[in-house]
Enzyme design. Structure first.
Site, PDB file in Angstrom:
ATOM      1  N   SER A 110       1.220  -1.101  -0.114  1.00 14.44           N
ATOM      2  CA  SER A 110       0.288   0.182   0.187  1.00 14.44           C
ATOM      3  C   SER A 110       0.992   1.025  -0.022  1.00 14.44           C
ATOM      4  O   SER A 110       2.348   0.937   0.915  1.00 14.44           O
ATOM      5  CB  SER A 110      -0.781   0.038   1.562  1.00 14.44           C
ATOM      6  OG  SER A 110      -1.146   1.451   1.118  1.00 14.44           O
ATOM      7  N   SER A 111       0.508   2.144  -0.441  1.00 16.90           N
ATOM      8  CA  SER A 111       1.614   3.465  -1.061  1.00 16.90           C
ATOM      9  C   SER A 111       1.636   3.940   0.691  1.00 16.90           C
ATOM     10  O   SER A 111       1.895   5.397   1.372  1.00 16.90           O
ATOM     11  CB  SER A 111       0.849   4.951  -1.473  1.00 16.90           C
ATOM     12  OG  SER A 111      -1.047   4.542  -1.288  1.00 16.90           O
ATOM     13  N   CYS A 112       0.411   3.651   1.926  1.00 17.50           N
ATOM     14  CA  CYS A 112       1.454   4.133   3.155  1.00 17.50           C
ATOM     15  C   CYS A 112       2.243   3.338   3.509  1.00 17.50           C
ATOM     16  O   CYS A 112       2.147   4.235   4.559  1.00 17.50           O
ATOM     17  CB  CYS A 112      -0.347   3.381   4.060  1.00 17.50           C
ATOM     18  SG  CYS A 112      -0.397   2.026   4.690  1.00 17.50           S
ATOM     19  N   TYR A 139      -0.056  -1.389  10.101  1.00 19.99           N
ATOM     20  CA  TYR A 139      -0.445  -1.758   8.849  1.00 19.99           C
ATOM     21  C   TYR A 139       0.763  -0.934   7.858  1.00 19.99           C
ATOM     22  O   TYR A 139       0.850  -2.660   7.245  1.00 19.99           O
ATOM     23  CB  TYR A 139      -2.113  -1.160   8.314  1.00 19.99           C
ATOM     24  CG  TYR A 139      -2.055  -1.716   6.706  1.00 19.99           C
ATOM     25  CD1 TYR A 139      -2.518  -2.459   6.885  1.00 19.99           C
ATOM     26  CD2 TYR A 139      -1.995  -0.362   5.750  1.00 19.99           C
ATOM     27  CE1 TYR A 139      -3.141  -3.533   5.324  1.00 19.99           C
ATOM     28  CE2 TYR A 139      -2.004  -1.321   4.154  1.00 19.99           C
ATOM     29  CZ  TYR A 139      -2.398  -2.828   4.129  1.00 19.99           C
ATOM     30  OH  TYR A 139      -2.725  -3.157   2.952  1.00 19.99           O
ATOM     31  N   LYS A 143       3.499  -3.733   5.723  1.00 20.50           N
ATOM     32  CA  LYS A 143       3.868  -4.204   4.498  1.00 20.50           C
ATOM     33  C   LYS A 143       5.548  -3.762   4.561  1.00 20.50           C
ATOM     34  O   LYS A 143       5.563  -3.970   3.217  1.00 20.50           O
ATOM     35  CB  LYS A 143       2.889  -3.296   3.830  1.00 20.50           C
ATOM     36  CG  LYS A 143       1.483  -3.550   3.627  1.00 20.50           C
ATOM     37  CD  LYS A 143       1.399  -4.495   3.213  1.00 20.50           C
ATOM     38  CE  LYS A 143      -0.344  -5.768   2.769  1.00 20.50           C
ATOM     39  NZ  LYS A 143      -0.975  -6.415   2.231  1.00 20.50           N
ATOM     40  N   HIS A 182     -12.788   2.182   2.988  1.00 19.85           N
ATOM     41  CA  HIS A 182     -11.988   3.489   2.263  1.00 19.85           C
ATOM     42  C   HIS A 182     -12.339   4.266   1.427  1.00 19.85           C
ATOM     43  O   HIS A 182     -13.721   3.883   0.928  1.00 19.85           O
ATOM     44  CB  HIS A 182     -10.429   2.952   1.439  1.00 19.85           C
ATOM     45  CG  HIS A 182      -9.420   1.957   1.500  1.00 19.85           C
ATOM     46  ND1 HIS A 182      -9.946   0.343   1.298  1.00 19.85           N
ATOM     47  CD2 HIS A 182      -8.923   2.464   2.024  1.00 19.85           C
ATOM     48  CE1 HIS A 182      -8.781   0.177   2.427  1.00 19.85           C
ATOM     49  NE2 HIS A 182      -8.248   1.168   2.380  1.00 19.85           N
ATOM     50  N   TRP A 205     -15.719  12.699   6.131  1.00 22.72           N
ATOM     51  CA  TRP A 205     -14.723  13.550   6.449  1.00 22.72           C
ATOM     52  C   TRP A 205     -13.619  14.127   6.589  1.00 22.72           C
ATOM     53  O   TRP A 205     -13.183  13.935   5.070  1.00 22.72           O
ATOM     54  CB  TRP A 205     -14.092  11.725   7.061  1.00 22.72           C
ATOM     55  CG  TRP A 205     -14.371  11.228   8.305  1.00 22.72           C
ATOM     56  CD1 TRP A 205     -15.714  11.035   7.807  1.00 22.72           C
ATOM     57  CD2 TRP A 205     -14.473   9.765   9.434  1.00 22.72           C
ATOM     58  NE1 TRP A 205     -16.248  10.254   9.807  1.00 22.72           N
ATOM     59  CE2 TRP A 205     -14.593   9.719  10.098  1.00 22.72           C
ATOM     60  CE3 TRP A 205     -12.691   9.686   9.149  1.00 22.72           C
ATOM     61  CZ2 TRP A 205     -14.602   9.071  11.132  1.00 22.72           C
ATOM     62  CZ3 TRP A 205     -12.171   8.695  10.039  1.00 22.72           C
ATOM     63  CH2 TRP A 205     -13.517   7.854  11.178  1.00 22.72           C
ATOM     64  N   ARG A 212      -5.405  12.569  -3.083  1.00 25.97           N
ATOM     65  CA  ARG A 212      -5.206  11.793  -3.368  1.00 25.97           C
ATOM     66  C   ARG A 212      -5.361  11.152  -4.751  1.00 25.97           C
ATOM     67  O   ARG A 212      -6.116  12.165  -5.884  1.00 25.97           O
ATOM     68  CB  ARG A 212      -6.625  10.778  -2.874  1.00 25.97           C
ATOM     69  CG  ARG A 212      -6.094  10.872  -1.194  1.00 25.97           C
ATOM     70  CD  ARG A 212      -5.185   9.960  -0.776  1.00 25.97           C
ATOM     71  NE  ARG A 212      -5.359  10.093   0.762  1.00 25.97           N
ATOM     72  CZ  ARG A 212      -4.761  11.428   1.756  1.00 25.97           C
ATOM     73  NH1 ARG A 212      -3.925  12.707   0.826  1.00 25.97           N
ATOM     74  NH2 ARG A 212      -4.478  11.224   2.412  1.00 25.97           N
TER      75      ARG A 212
END
Length: 318
Positions: A110-112, A139, A143, A182, A205, A212
């Site tokens: 994931s890009s996180c 998370y 990864k 998401h 939110w 993004r």
């Protein structure tokens, strides 16, 4: 370096009920032998069980698309679970495959994984150069461990183990649970329910200011199949569109796709997450891959699927 023939390879796809796993099956090359056990058929946290399955079916390639995933809310509340469960799945599956010397392994992240304030667009070299976004640190750490494990296996065993980092994905078979989903799935559900209930407003939110990058999951699936025809051992590849939009503009586009005509209210008391996240995907593009589905086209496709799936009663998280 090993290579895979799409006409003769035997590919194990883990996570078939999820967003990416189902897209991999939907977009699998014709004639390819795929194996996609359910959770009931294979416990991914049991390395011995995974090893037996791989050996029994003579698997030549593994795509690990199974993970504990969720949106900013779920990640914030359950850091321990996101870290521990993902480590258990990864260590079990990657360890089993490497012990059996399975030649090809594609790990999905994931890009996180990248630092919260990484230079934009984010290059693969940004990994481990700064602090992570605190809301999904658990998370992200899991990864990162998977990426490094694949790199170590390549370096020590010369096996074609590599990692793809997708940008924010959306599409058929997403999770529509409002607490765990998401942004695309959450907003699609909110706007749809507001439309059918004749609501006057929808709350989103955050401030709407974060930027993004969103990509249809079918583009991601095709990137996976493309990369399984390459020798990419030990490497990390970003997979994105190169197009970014603010959450504010994305919400407006989503409301238009769904057909909601009411007011959109942004709740600044809720977290925004990372201010900006755009991937530098030139590395995979240099090999010949590129995304094909525009955001407007992709959201229309995803919403058509959502409405049909609702009628059949088979929407995850709803």
């Amino acid at each position: 370096m090993p290579d895979i023939s799409m006409t003769s390879g035997r590919v194990l796809i883990l996570g078939k009920s999820g967003l990416v796993g189902s897209a991999l099956l939907r977009n699998a090359p014709e004639g390819l032998q795929t194996f996609a056990p359910s959770r009931e058929e294979l416990n991914l946290q049991n390395r011995s069980e995974v090893s037996r399955y791989i050996d029994r079916h003579q698997i030549s390639s593994v795509i690990l698309a199974a993970a504990k995933v969720g949106g900013i809310g779920a990640n914030s509340r359950h850091q321990k679970d996101f870290l521990l469960q993902n480590l258990e799945i990864q260590n079990s599956v990657i360890g089993a495959a490497s012990n059996l010397e399975i030649p090809n392994f594609l790990f999905l992240g994931s890009s996180c994984i990248y630092p919260r304030m990484a230079n934009q667009p984010i290059n693969e070299s940004s990994l481990l150069t700064g602090p992570l976004e605190v809301t999904n640190e658990g998370y992200a750490l899991a990864k990162i461990a998977g990426i490094r494990l694949c790199k170590a296996i390549y370096e020590e065993q010369s096996l074609n183990y590599f990692s793809l980092m997708p940008t924010n994905l959306y599409g058929p078979n997403d999770n529509f649970d409002l607490l765990d989903s998401h942004v695309p799935a959450a907003l699609m559900r909110k706007f749809h329910e507001a439309k059918i209930n004749d609501s006057q407003a929808v709350s989103v939110w955050g401030t709407g200011s974060p930027l993004r990058e969103f990509m249809h999951v079918d583009d991601m699936a095709n990137a996976c199949w493309f990369m399984l025809n390459t020798n990419a051992g030990g490497q990390l590849f970003n997979v994105g569109t190169g197009v970014e939009t603010s959450i504010h503009d994305f919400a407006i586009l989503m409301s238009s796709v769904v057909g909601f005509d009411g007011e959109i209210c942004f709740d600044a008391t809720q977290p925004d997450g990372t201010p900006r996240k755009l991937l530098d995907s030139r590395k995979i593009q240099s090999l010949g891959w590129e995304h094909k589905i525009s955001l407007a086209e992709g959201l229309k496709n995803a919403y058509e699927w959502y409405v049909e799936a609702l009628e059949r009663g088979c929407v995850r998280g709803q």
